[in-house]
Design an enzyme around this catalytic site. Structure first.
Site, mmCIF file in Angstrom:
data_model
loop_
_atom_site.group_PDB
_atom_site.id
_atom_site.type_symbol
_atom_site.label_atom_id
_atom_site.label_comp_id
_atom_site.label_asym_id
_atom_site.label_seq_id
_atom_site.Cartn_x
_atom_site.Cartn_y
_atom_site.Cartn_z
ATOM 1 N N THR A 186 -75.136 -34.493 48.754
ATOM 2 C CA THR A 186 -74.757 -35.528 49.737
ATOM 3 C C THR A 186 -73.775 -35.043 50.808
ATOM 4 O O THR A 186 -73.194 -35.859 51.513
ATOM 5 C CB THR A 186 -74.136 -36.758 49.027
ATOM 6 O OG1 THR A 186 -72.934 -36.353 48.369
ATOM 7 C CG2 THR A 186 -75.096 -37.382 48.035
ATOM 8 N N ASP A 237 -74.885 -35.588 43.485
ATOM 9 C CA ASP A 237 -73.688 -34.763 43.638
ATOM 10 C C ASP A 237 -72.899 -35.165 44.873
ATOM 11 O O ASP A 237 -73.453 -35.298 45.960
ATOM 12 C CB ASP A 237 -74.097 -33.289 43.795
ATOM 13 C CG ASP A 237 -72.887 -32.410 44.023
ATOM 14 O OD1 ASP A 237 -72.150 -32.170 43.045
ATOM 15 O OD2 ASP A 237 -72.637 -31.997 45.177
ATOM 16 N N TYR A 294 -66.398 -34.820 50.994
ATOM 17 C CA TYR A 294 -67.568 -35.148 51.821
ATOM 18 C C TYR A 294 -67.413 -36.453 52.608
ATOM 19 O O TYR A 294 -68.352 -37.265 52.663
ATOM 20 C CB TYR A 294 -68.842 -35.204 50.969
ATOM 21 C CG TYR A 294 -69.214 -33.921 50.249
ATOM 22 C CD1 TYR A 294 -68.621 -32.704 50.579
ATOM 23 C CD2 TYR A 294 -70.161 -33.924 49.226
ATOM 24 C CE1 TYR A 294 -68.954 -31.534 49.900
ATOM 25 C CE2 TYR A 294 -70.507 -32.757 48.558
ATOM 26 C CZ TYR A 294 -69.894 -31.569 48.896
ATOM 27 O OH TYR A 294 -70.233 -30.424 48.228
ATOM 28 N N GLN A 350 -71.129 -25.109 39.491
ATOM 29 C CA GLN A 350 -71.985 -25.377 40.662
ATOM 30 C C GLN A 350 -71.753 -24.265 41.684
ATOM 31 O O GLN A 350 -70.618 -24.059 42.128
ATOM 32 C CB GLN A 350 -71.641 -26.751 41.257
ATOM 33 C CG GLN A 350 -72.604 -27.158 42.345
ATOM 34 C CD GLN A 350 -72.248 -28.485 42.988
ATOM 35 O OE1 GLN A 350 -71.945 -28.555 44.175
ATOM 36 N NE2 GLN A 350 -72.286 -29.543 42.217
ATOM 37 N N TYR A 381 -76.361 -25.022 44.505
ATOM 38 C CA TYR A 381 -76.129 -25.806 45.725
ATOM 39 C C TYR A 381 -76.714 -25.085 46.943
ATOM 40 O O TYR A 381 -76.984 -23.888 46.885
ATOM 41 C CB TYR A 381 -74.661 -26.193 45.882
ATOM 42 C CG TYR A 381 -73.638 -25.173 46.336
ATOM 43 C CD1 TYR A 381 -73.656 -24.605 47.606
ATOM 44 C CD2 TYR A 381 -72.577 -24.842 45.497
ATOM 45 C CE1 TYR A 381 -72.679 -23.710 48.027
ATOM 46 C CE2 TYR A 381 -71.586 -23.945 45.899
ATOM 47 C CZ TYR A 381 -71.651 -23.381 47.165
ATOM 48 O OH TYR A 381 -70.687 -22.504 47.572
HETATM 49 P P1 NAP Z 1 -79.535 -27.816 51.491
HETATM 50 O O1 NAP Z 1 -79.789 -28.825 50.456
HETATM 51 O O2 NAP Z 1 -79.853 -26.400 51.218
HETATM 52 O O3 NAP Z 1 -80.287 -28.207 52.852
HETATM 53 C C1 NAP Z 1 -80.137 -29.464 53.425
HETATM 54 C C2 NAP Z 1 -81.026 -29.507 54.666
HETATM 55 O O4 NAP Z 1 -82.391 -29.418 54.254
HETATM 56 C C3 NAP Z 1 -80.892 -30.807 55.428
HETATM 57 O O5 NAP Z 1 -80.976 -30.477 56.790
HETATM 58 C C4 NAP Z 1 -82.116 -31.608 55.014
HETATM 59 O O6 NAP Z 1 -82.598 -32.475 56.018
HETATM 60 C C5 NAP Z 1 -83.115 -30.507 54.811
HETATM 61 N N1 NAP Z 1 -84.153 -30.901 53.865
HETATM 62 C C6 NAP Z 1 -83.985 -31.380 52.597
HETATM 63 N N2 NAP Z 1 -85.173 -31.597 52.019
HETATM 64 C C7 NAP Z 1 -86.113 -31.248 52.932
HETATM 65 C C8 NAP Z 1 -87.525 -31.264 52.930
HETATM 66 N N3 NAP Z 1 -88.199 -31.635 51.843
HETATM 67 N N4 NAP Z 1 -88.176 -30.849 54.061
HETATM 68 C C9 NAP Z 1 -87.499 -30.450 55.157
HETATM 69 N N5 NAP Z 1 -86.138 -30.407 55.217
HETATM 70 C C10 NAP Z 1 -85.458 -30.810 54.113
HETATM 71 O O7 NAP Z 1 -78.007 -27.845 51.977
HETATM 72 P P2 NAP Z 1 -76.604 -28.377 51.474
HETATM 73 O O8 NAP Z 1 -76.408 -29.788 51.856
HETATM 74 O O9 NAP Z 1 -75.626 -27.357 51.962
HETATM 75 O O10 NAP Z 1 -76.617 -28.241 49.886
HETATM 76 C C11 NAP Z 1 -77.033 -29.249 49.013
HETATM 77 C C12 NAP Z 1 -75.877 -29.930 48.314
HETATM 78 O O11 NAP Z 1 -75.133 -28.993 47.529
HETATM 79 C C13 NAP Z 1 -74.812 -30.498 49.264
HETATM 80 O O12 NAP Z 1 -75.277 -31.657 49.931
HETATM 81 C C14 NAP Z 1 -73.674 -30.702 48.316
HETATM 82 O O13 NAP Z 1 -73.868 -31.870 47.527
HETATM 83 C C15 NAP Z 1 -73.767 -29.443 47.471
HETATM 84 N N6 NAP Z 1 -72.885 -28.367 47.965
HETATM 85 C C16 NAP Z 1 -71.851 -27.963 47.182
HETATM 86 C C17 NAP Z 1 -70.988 -26.978 47.617
HETATM 87 C C18 NAP Z 1 -69.847 -26.551 46.732
HETATM 88 O O14 NAP Z 1 -68.974 -25.816 47.195
HETATM 89 N N7 NAP Z 1 -69.813 -26.974 45.497
HETATM 90 C C19 NAP Z 1 -71.171 -26.356 48.875
HETATM 91 C C20 NAP Z 1 -72.264 -26.748 49.639
HETATM 92 C C21 NAP Z 1 -73.111 -27.744 49.185
HETATM 93 P P3 NAP Z 1 -82.346 -34.073 56.046
HETATM 94 O O15 NAP Z 1 -80.939 -34.311 55.622
HETATM 95 O O16 NAP Z 1 -82.654 -34.430 57.444
HETATM 96 O O17 NAP Z 1 -83.325 -34.721 55.089
#
Ligand code: NAP
Length: 279
Positions: free
Chosen positions: A20, A47, A52, A160, A188
């Site tokens: 999220t 998550d 955030y 994570q 992630y």
């Molecule tokens: P991600 O999930 O790798 O990528 C998100 C991007 O992919 C968004 O632009 C989304 O678009 C797009 N997307 C998702 N599903 C898709 C699909 N089926 N087809 C086309 N595009 C798609 O990036 P992230 O947000 O960095 O990572 C995921 C989660 O991990 C975060 O949201 C967070 O909860 C967690 N995280 C944790 C840490 C940590 O330090 N613990 C760091 C980074 C992230 P739309 O939004 O337009 O659908």
């Protein structure tokens, strides 16, 4: 949707969940709809983090009336992770999420407060029923060793970490460590946080070929690769309901050894970097 135990003796949790980060940046109603669609299709691991922005408020709206259907995870910022600060941060997150407990609470990354203080706060929150379990994020194997020495075996639910096809550093030491101690590994940024392999590149073409064989999409194949081992989970973020639905479609996709080997070849592991990569 496949599910598997989340950490030592943990309840089964959906292998694919929902991230999220930045979900509060666009159309709020669409974000709520995406989370709900995902939950309907089995993406019940949600998550978030105090870091955030308003994401916790968006989730609160999405889980109205269905709190028991989801496995809710939030994270404390290192700058708040003192013995007292962790408890206060958790209470703030509970309020924003409009719930009385988290299923898992994580230290977002290692900061300057002694780990023993954060662990003591986590154990206090467990005893109070405010969190069901706790874990860490962005921890390398030596950080995990230290946490284990403080908390003892069977306490760390998950780590994570950054994990996608072009960033496999955790396979060197983090995954083996977590496997040995039955700790869940949560991938992630599984789509590279907006940098998914191009369709016309070597990697993109391999994804496409494998996807066609399964009647699936390249992103579903990527998620299946990242969750191929029994302690692995992935949390793609989607603020578009169609994206959430596509990601849920990976929940039952299992790749053959040949397909895994083909991906391994075009997205090579590489050598172990000096520090654990993180976003
Ligand atoms: P991600 O999930 O790798 O990528 C998100 C991007 O992919 C968004 O632009 C989304 O678009 C797009 N997307 C998702 N599903 C898709 C699909 N089926 N087809 C086309 N595009 C798609 O990036 P992230 O947000 O960095 O990572 C995921 C989660 O991990 C975060 O949201 C967070 O909860 C967690 N995280 C944790 C840490 C940590 O330090 N613990 C760091 C980074 C992230 P739309 O939004 O337009 O659908």
């Amino acid at each position: 949707m496949r599910s598997r135990p989340f950490g030592p003796g943990g309840a089964p949790v959906s292998v694919i969940g929902q991230g999220t980060w930045h979900i509060d940046h666009g159309d709020r109603q669409q974000a709520v709809a995406a989370l709900r669609r995902g939950i309907d299709l089995g993406l019940t691991h949600i998550d978030t983090a105090e870091m955030y922005g308003d994401a916790e408020l968006v989730i609160a709206e999405a889980i109205v009336g269905r709190r028991d259907d989801v496995f809710l995870v939030s994270k404390v910022l290192p700058s708040n992770a003192s013995r007292r600060g962790t408890v206060t941060a958790c209470e703030r997150s509970l309020k924003r999420l409009r719930t009385d407990r988290l299923d898992c609470y994580l230290l977002h990354w290692r900061g300057s407060y002694p780990l023993s203080e954060t662990v003591a706060a986590f154990e206090h929150l467990v005893a109070e029923g405010k969190i069901r379990s706790w874990g860490v994020s962005n921890f390398d194997d030596d950080d995990l060793d230290e946490t284990l020495a403080i908390a003892g075996e069977g306490k760390i639910a998950c780590n994570q970490v950054l994990y996608h096809l072009n960033e496999r550093a955790i396979e060197h030491a983090v995954i083996p460590w977590c496997k040995q101690h039955a700790v869940a590994v949560v991938a992630y940024s599984p789509f590279g946080s907006g940098d998914f392999p191009q369709a016309n590149g070597k990697g993109g073409q391999a994804l496409h070929r494998i996807a066609q064989a399964h009647g699936a999409s390249p992103r579903q194949v990527a998620l299946a690769f990242l969750t191929r081992d029994p302690q692995l989970f992935a949390i793609p973020k989607a603020s578009n309901p169609a994206h959430a639905a596509e990601n849920a479609g990976a929940g039952d996709l299992v790749l053959s050894p040949d397909q895994l080997a083909a991906l391994d070849e075009v997205f090579p592991l590489g050598t172990r970097p000096r520090g654990l990569p993180m976003l």
